[in-house]
Design a protein around this motif. Structure first.
Motif, PDB file in Angstrom:
ATOM      1  N   SER A  86      52.075  93.958 -57.059  1.00  0.00           N
ATOM      2  CA  SER A  86      51.573  94.596 -55.830  1.00  0.00           C
ATOM      3  C   SER A  86      50.341  93.890 -55.268  1.00  0.00           C
ATOM      4  N   PRO A  87      50.055  94.089 -53.986  1.00  0.00           N
ATOM      5  CA  PRO A  87      48.916  93.448 -53.334  1.00  0.00           C
ATOM      6  C   PRO A  87      47.676  94.352 -53.290  1.00  0.00           C
ATOM      7  N   TRP A  88      46.634  93.820 -52.666  1.00  0.00           N
ATOM      8  CA  TRP A  88      45.311  94.448 -52.722  1.00  0.00           C
ATOM      9  C   TRP A  88      45.061  95.461 -51.618  1.00  0.00           C
ATOM     10  N   ASN A  89      45.879  95.473 -50.550  1.00  0.00           N
ATOM     11  CA  ASN A  89      45.440  96.228 -49.365  1.00  0.00           C
ATOM     12  C   ASN A  89      45.610  97.748 -49.493  1.00  0.00           C
ATOM     13  N   TYR A  90      46.694  98.158 -50.177  1.00  0.00           N
ATOM     14  CA  TYR A  90      46.842  99.579 -50.550  1.00  0.00           C
ATOM     15  C   TYR A  90      47.167  99.566 -52.041  1.00  0.00           C
ATOM     16  N   PRO A  91      46.173  99.244 -52.858  1.00  0.00           N
ATOM     17  CA  PRO A  91      46.484  98.883 -54.255  1.00  0.00           C
ATOM     18  C   PRO A  91      47.022 100.031 -55.097  1.00  0.00           C
ATOM     19  N   ILE A  92      46.766 101.269 -54.697  1.00  0.00           N
ATOM     20  CA  ILE A  92      47.315 102.402 -55.452  1.00  0.00           C
ATOM     21  C   ILE A  92      48.712 102.725 -54.933  1.00  0.00           C
ATOM     22  N   ASN A  93      48.795 102.910 -53.634  1.00  0.00           N
ATOM     23  CA  ASN A  93      50.076 103.224 -53.004  1.00  0.00           C
ATOM     24  C   ASN A  93      51.151 102.196 -53.379  1.00  0.00           C
ATOM     25  N   LEU A  94      50.823 100.910 -53.203  1.00  0.00           N
ATOM     26  CA  LEU A  94      51.862  99.880 -53.332  1.00  0.00           C
ATOM     27  C   LEU A  94      52.186  99.526 -54.779  1.00  0.00           C
ATOM     28  N   THR A  95      51.379 100.064 -55.710  1.00  0.00           N
ATOM     29  CA  THR A  95      51.716  99.923 -57.130  1.00  0.00           C
ATOM     30  C   THR A  95      52.473 101.161 -57.602  1.00  0.00           C
ATOM     31  N   LEU A  96      51.975 102.337 -57.195  1.00  0.00           N
ATOM     32  CA  LEU A  96      52.520 103.568 -57.770  1.00  0.00           C
ATOM     33  C   LEU A  96      53.714 104.139 -56.994  1.00  0.00           C
ATOM     34  N   ALA A  97      53.789 103.931 -55.688  1.00  0.00           N
ATOM     35  CA  ALA A  97      54.968 104.462 -54.964  1.00  0.00           C
ATOM     36  C   ALA A  97      56.257 103.780 -55.449  1.00  0.00           C
ATOM     37  N   PRO A  98      56.255 102.450 -55.648  1.00  0.00           N
ATOM     38  CA  PRO A  98      57.460 101.861 -56.263  1.00  0.00           C
ATOM     39  C   PRO A  98      57.689 102.387 -57.679  1.00  0.00           C
ATOM     40  N   LEU A  99      56.584 102.623 -58.409  1.00  0.00           N
ATOM     41  CA  LEU A  99      56.740 103.132 -59.783  1.00  0.00           C
ATOM     42  C   LEU A  99      57.428 104.496 -59.780  1.00  0.00           C
ATOM     43  N   VAL A 100      57.087 105.333 -58.816  1.00  0.00           N
ATOM     44  CA  VAL A 100      57.728 106.655 -58.725  1.00  0.00           C
ATOM     45  C   VAL A 100      59.246 106.479 -58.638  1.00  0.00           C
ATOM     46  N   GLY A 101      59.681 105.569 -57.781  1.00  0.00           N
ATOM     47  CA  GLY A 101      61.124 105.330 -57.638  1.00  0.00           C
ATOM     48  C   GLY A 101      61.738 104.760 -58.898  1.00  0.00           C
ATOM     49  N   ALA A 102      61.017 103.817 -59.520  1.00  0.00           N
ATOM     50  CA  ALA A 102      61.543 103.179 -60.732  1.00  0.00           C
ATOM     51  C   ALA A 102      61.699 104.215 -61.846  1.00  0.00           C
ATOM     52  N   LEU A 103      60.690 105.065 -62.018  1.00  0.00           N
ATOM     53  CA  LEU A 103      60.759 106.098 -63.059  1.00  0.00           C
ATOM     54  C   LEU A 103      61.830 107.135 -62.722  1.00  0.00           C
ATOM     55  N   ALA A 104      61.878 107.526 -61.453  1.00  0.00           N
ATOM     56  CA  ALA A 104      62.843 108.553 -61.048  1.00  0.00           C
ATOM     57  C   ALA A 104      64.269 108.110 -61.347  1.00  0.00           C
ATOM     58  N   ALA A 105      64.499 106.800 -61.196  1.00  0.00           N
ATOM     59  CA  ALA A 105      65.851 106.289 -61.467  1.00  0.00           C
ATOM     60  C   ALA A 105      66.055 106.009 -62.957  1.00  0.00           C
ATOM     61  N   GLY A 106      65.011 106.260 -63.754  1.00  0.00           N
ATOM     62  CA  GLY A 106      65.180 106.180 -65.212  1.00  0.00           C
ATOM     63  C   GLY A 106      64.765 104.872 -65.858  1.00  0.00           C
ATOM     64  N   ASN A 107      64.016 104.061 -65.130  1.00  0.00           N
ATOM     65  CA  ASN A 107      63.614 102.759 -65.661  1.00  0.00           C
ATOM     66  C   ASN A 107      62.271 102.804 -66.377  1.00  0.00           C
ATOM     67  N   ALA A 108      62.021 101.767 -67.166  1.00  0.00           N
ATOM     68  CA  ALA A 108      60.668 101.463 -67.623  1.00  0.00           C
ATOM     69  C   ALA A 108      60.092 100.432 -66.653  1.00  0.00           C
ATOM     70  N   ALA A 109      58.766 100.306 -66.618  1.00  0.00           N
ATOM     71  CA  ALA A 109      58.188  99.392 -65.641  1.00  0.00           C
ATOM     72  C   ALA A 109      56.957  98.678 -66.182  1.00  0.00           C
ATOM     73  N   VAL A 110      56.812  97.434 -65.735  1.00  0.00           N
ATOM     74  CA  VAL A 110      55.582  96.682 -65.967  1.00  0.00           C
ATOM     75  C   VAL A 110      54.906  96.526 -64.604  1.00  0.00           C
ATOM     76  N   LEU A 111      53.654  96.923 -64.529  1.00  0.00           N
ATOM     77  CA  LEU A 111      52.933  96.859 -63.260  1.00  0.00           C
ATOM     78  C   LEU A 111      51.945  95.698 -63.287  1.00  0.00           C
ATOM     79  N   LYS A 112      51.904  94.935 -62.178  1.00  0.00           N
ATOM     80  CA  LYS A 112      50.930  93.847 -62.068  1.00  0.00           C
ATOM     81  C   LYS A 112      50.169  94.048 -60.765  1.00  0.00           C
ATOM     82  N   PRO A 113      49.049  94.805 -60.831  1.00  0.00           N
ATOM     83  CA  PRO A 113      48.265  95.020 -59.613  1.00  0.00           C
ATOM     84  C   PRO A 113      47.548  93.728 -59.198  1.00  0.00           C
ATOM     85  N   SER A 114      47.002  93.731 -57.991  1.00  0.00           N
ATOM     86  CA  SER A 114      46.384  92.506 -57.465  1.00  0.00           C
ATOM     87  C   SER A 114      44.992  92.269 -58.043  1.00  0.00           C
ATOM     88  N   GLU A 115      44.721  91.005 -58.314  1.00  0.00           N
ATOM     89  CA  GLU A 115      43.387  90.617 -58.785  1.00  0.00           C
ATOM     90  C   GLU A 115      42.361  90.661 -57.645  1.00  0.00           C
TER      91      GLU A 115
END
Ligand code: NAD
Length: 431
Positions: A86-115
């Motif tokens: 994910s990028p820096w401009n909405y660093p919570i939204n753009l990391t966690l909103a995709p995570l919500v979908g990934a978890l909802a569909a039953g996946n595990a996830a590795v998150l790489k937020p922006s430096e």
């Protein structure tokens, strides 16, 4: 569901820490942090928990007569492990909103937020393991080196949000393991303004959409295409709207953010000569501040029109008519969003059918991505794939087709060799 509820708890309980991190990284005002990031993801979780059962419900379909009696359905299965960069401009939204979908569909996830948003990256890395199952979600902090190492691993899906140059690196890495990718990119999203519309409201909405997060929004209106005589009035109203929203000195406004770093501020400052400064134009390097700025009389070949601005500069380009506006859009890469301020249904229809963009907003910029059930994604240079709500389930799951026929009665005998004249006649009729 348990992970989604835990993520919700995190967002509620760690809100002060997350708000502080967003303030440190981007000078993000607290309410903006709520509406566009923390509260936004909470809404996405609530909406998902409410509808998940129906989104995941197997779908029955009819079976052709030749196979009857039998049942057919499609079921969803998780893809496996998803990498979210994910990028820096909405660093919570753009990391966690995709995570919500990934978890909802039953996946595990590795998150790489922006430096480039280090405070938020470290707040996520610190808090997520305290709330979520470490077997389900891991956070890897870092920049290019860490991303490159991650991309060498085999994932079942890569969800990348950021710029087109890195998207090409991500896609090339995905080829090795034949990993599907979603690319959420950016581009120059135009806002078409017709003469005769309520120009004060148009200007306020444009200013709101553009200067939220100091213009560092993927779907921010990048530039205005002012049709006919609308430019002068629009520019006046934009200047008035900026003063109304942020006061005579926006630097002192608690409601206005900052540029992410010096490099981006320098890049943006170099664009200020591209037109006549109608509003703003001030820069304070110490404070990473750039005033909400409107440029008038902008030539389409000027630097500000070359690449996505991604900052608080709104150029106004005049075009003679709607045909010219449509041609202008079509001569360029397909944008992530297209906006139009018009009272004409004909204009709306023409823009919808004669241009291509990730999404469209009539009368209101950036807000379409906060309508939970609208899929969000780009097309062409602005990206591929989509997410949010049910679209996230589509992205993060595989649809498995299931045919189920009982062994009790072998009605398939007709299809087996030897094919007699009778069988052939019946089968030809049936199929
Ligand atoms: P960025 O610099 O934070 O980069 C995004 C991610 O890519 C980071 O996690 C970074 O570490 C990683 N990265 C950088 N170089 C890499 C490399 N060589 N290999 C692998 N990973 C690498 O953010 P950015 O790209 O400057 O973000 C801004 C762009 O993102 C704009 O174009 C904007 O329009 C777009 N954007 C799109 C959306 C959307 O939802 N469509 C949302 C926000 C931003």
């Amino acid at each position: 569901r348990a992970q989604l509820r835990a993520l919700r708890r995190l967002l509620v309980e760690e809100r002060p820490t997350l708000e502080k991190a967003l303030q440190d990284d981007l000078g993000k005002p607290a309410l903006e942090a709520h509406t566009t990031e923390i509260g936004y993801v909470i809404n996405e979780i609530d909406h998902t928990l409410k509808h998940l059962a129906s989104w995941l419900r197997p779908k029955r379909v009819t079976v052709p007569m030749a196979m009857a009696p039998a049942k057919a359905r499609w079921v969803r299965e998780p893809l496996g492990v998803v990498l979210i960069i994910s990028p820096w401009n909405y660093p919570i939204n753009l990391t966690l909103a995709p995570l919500v979908g990934a978890l909802a569909a039953g996946n595990a996830a590795v998150l790489k937020p922006s430096e480039l948003s280090p405070a938020t990256s470290s707040a996520l890395a610190e808090s997520l393991p305290r709330y979520l199952d470490g077997e389900a979600v891991a956070v890897v902090e870092g920049g290019v080196a860490e991303s490159t190492t991650l991309l060498e691993e085999r994932f079942d899906h890569i969800f990348y949000t950021g710029n087109g140059a890195v998207a090409r690196i991500v896609m090339a890495a995905a080829v090795k393991h034949l990993t599907p990718v979603t690319l959420e990119l950016g581009g120059k999203s135009p806002a078409v303004v017709e003469p005769g519309v309520d120009m004060a409201t148009t200007a306020r909405r444009l200013a709101w959409g553009k200067f939220t997060n100091a213009g560092q929004t993927c779907v921010a209106p990048d530039y205005v295409l002012a049709i006919g005589a609308s430019a002068a009035e629009l520019q006046r109203e934009l200047a008035a709207a900026i003063t109304e929203m942020f006061g005579a000195d926006p630097k002192a406004s608690p409601d206005y953010g900052r540029i992410v770093n010096e490099r981006h501020l320098e890049r943006l400052s170099a664009l200020l000569d591209s037109g006549e400064v109608v509003a703003g134009g001030r820069v304070d390097r110490e404070d990473l501040y750039m005033a909400p700025t409107v440029l008038g009389n902008v030539d389409p070949s000027s630097p500000v029109m070359a690449e996505e601005i991604f900052g608080p500069i709104l150029p106004v380009v005049s075009v003679p008519d709607l045909d010219a506006a449509i041609a202008f859009v079509n001569e360029r890469d397909k944008p992530l969003a297209l906006y139009a301020f018009t009272d004409s249904q004909v204009t709306k229809r023409r823009l919808l059918t004669e241009t291509s963009s990730g999404g469209v907003g009539f009368g209101l910029p950036i807000a379409h991505l906060a309508v939970p059930d609208l899929p969000f994604g780009g097309v062409g240079e602005s990206g591929m794939g989509a997410y949010h709500a049910q679209a996230s389930i589509d992205t993060f799951s595989h649809v498995k087709s299931v045919l189920d026929k009982s062994l009790a009665l072998d009605t398939m005998r007709l299809a087996y060799a030897p094919i007699t004249q009778f069988k052939e006649k019946v089968l030809r009729r049936m199929l």
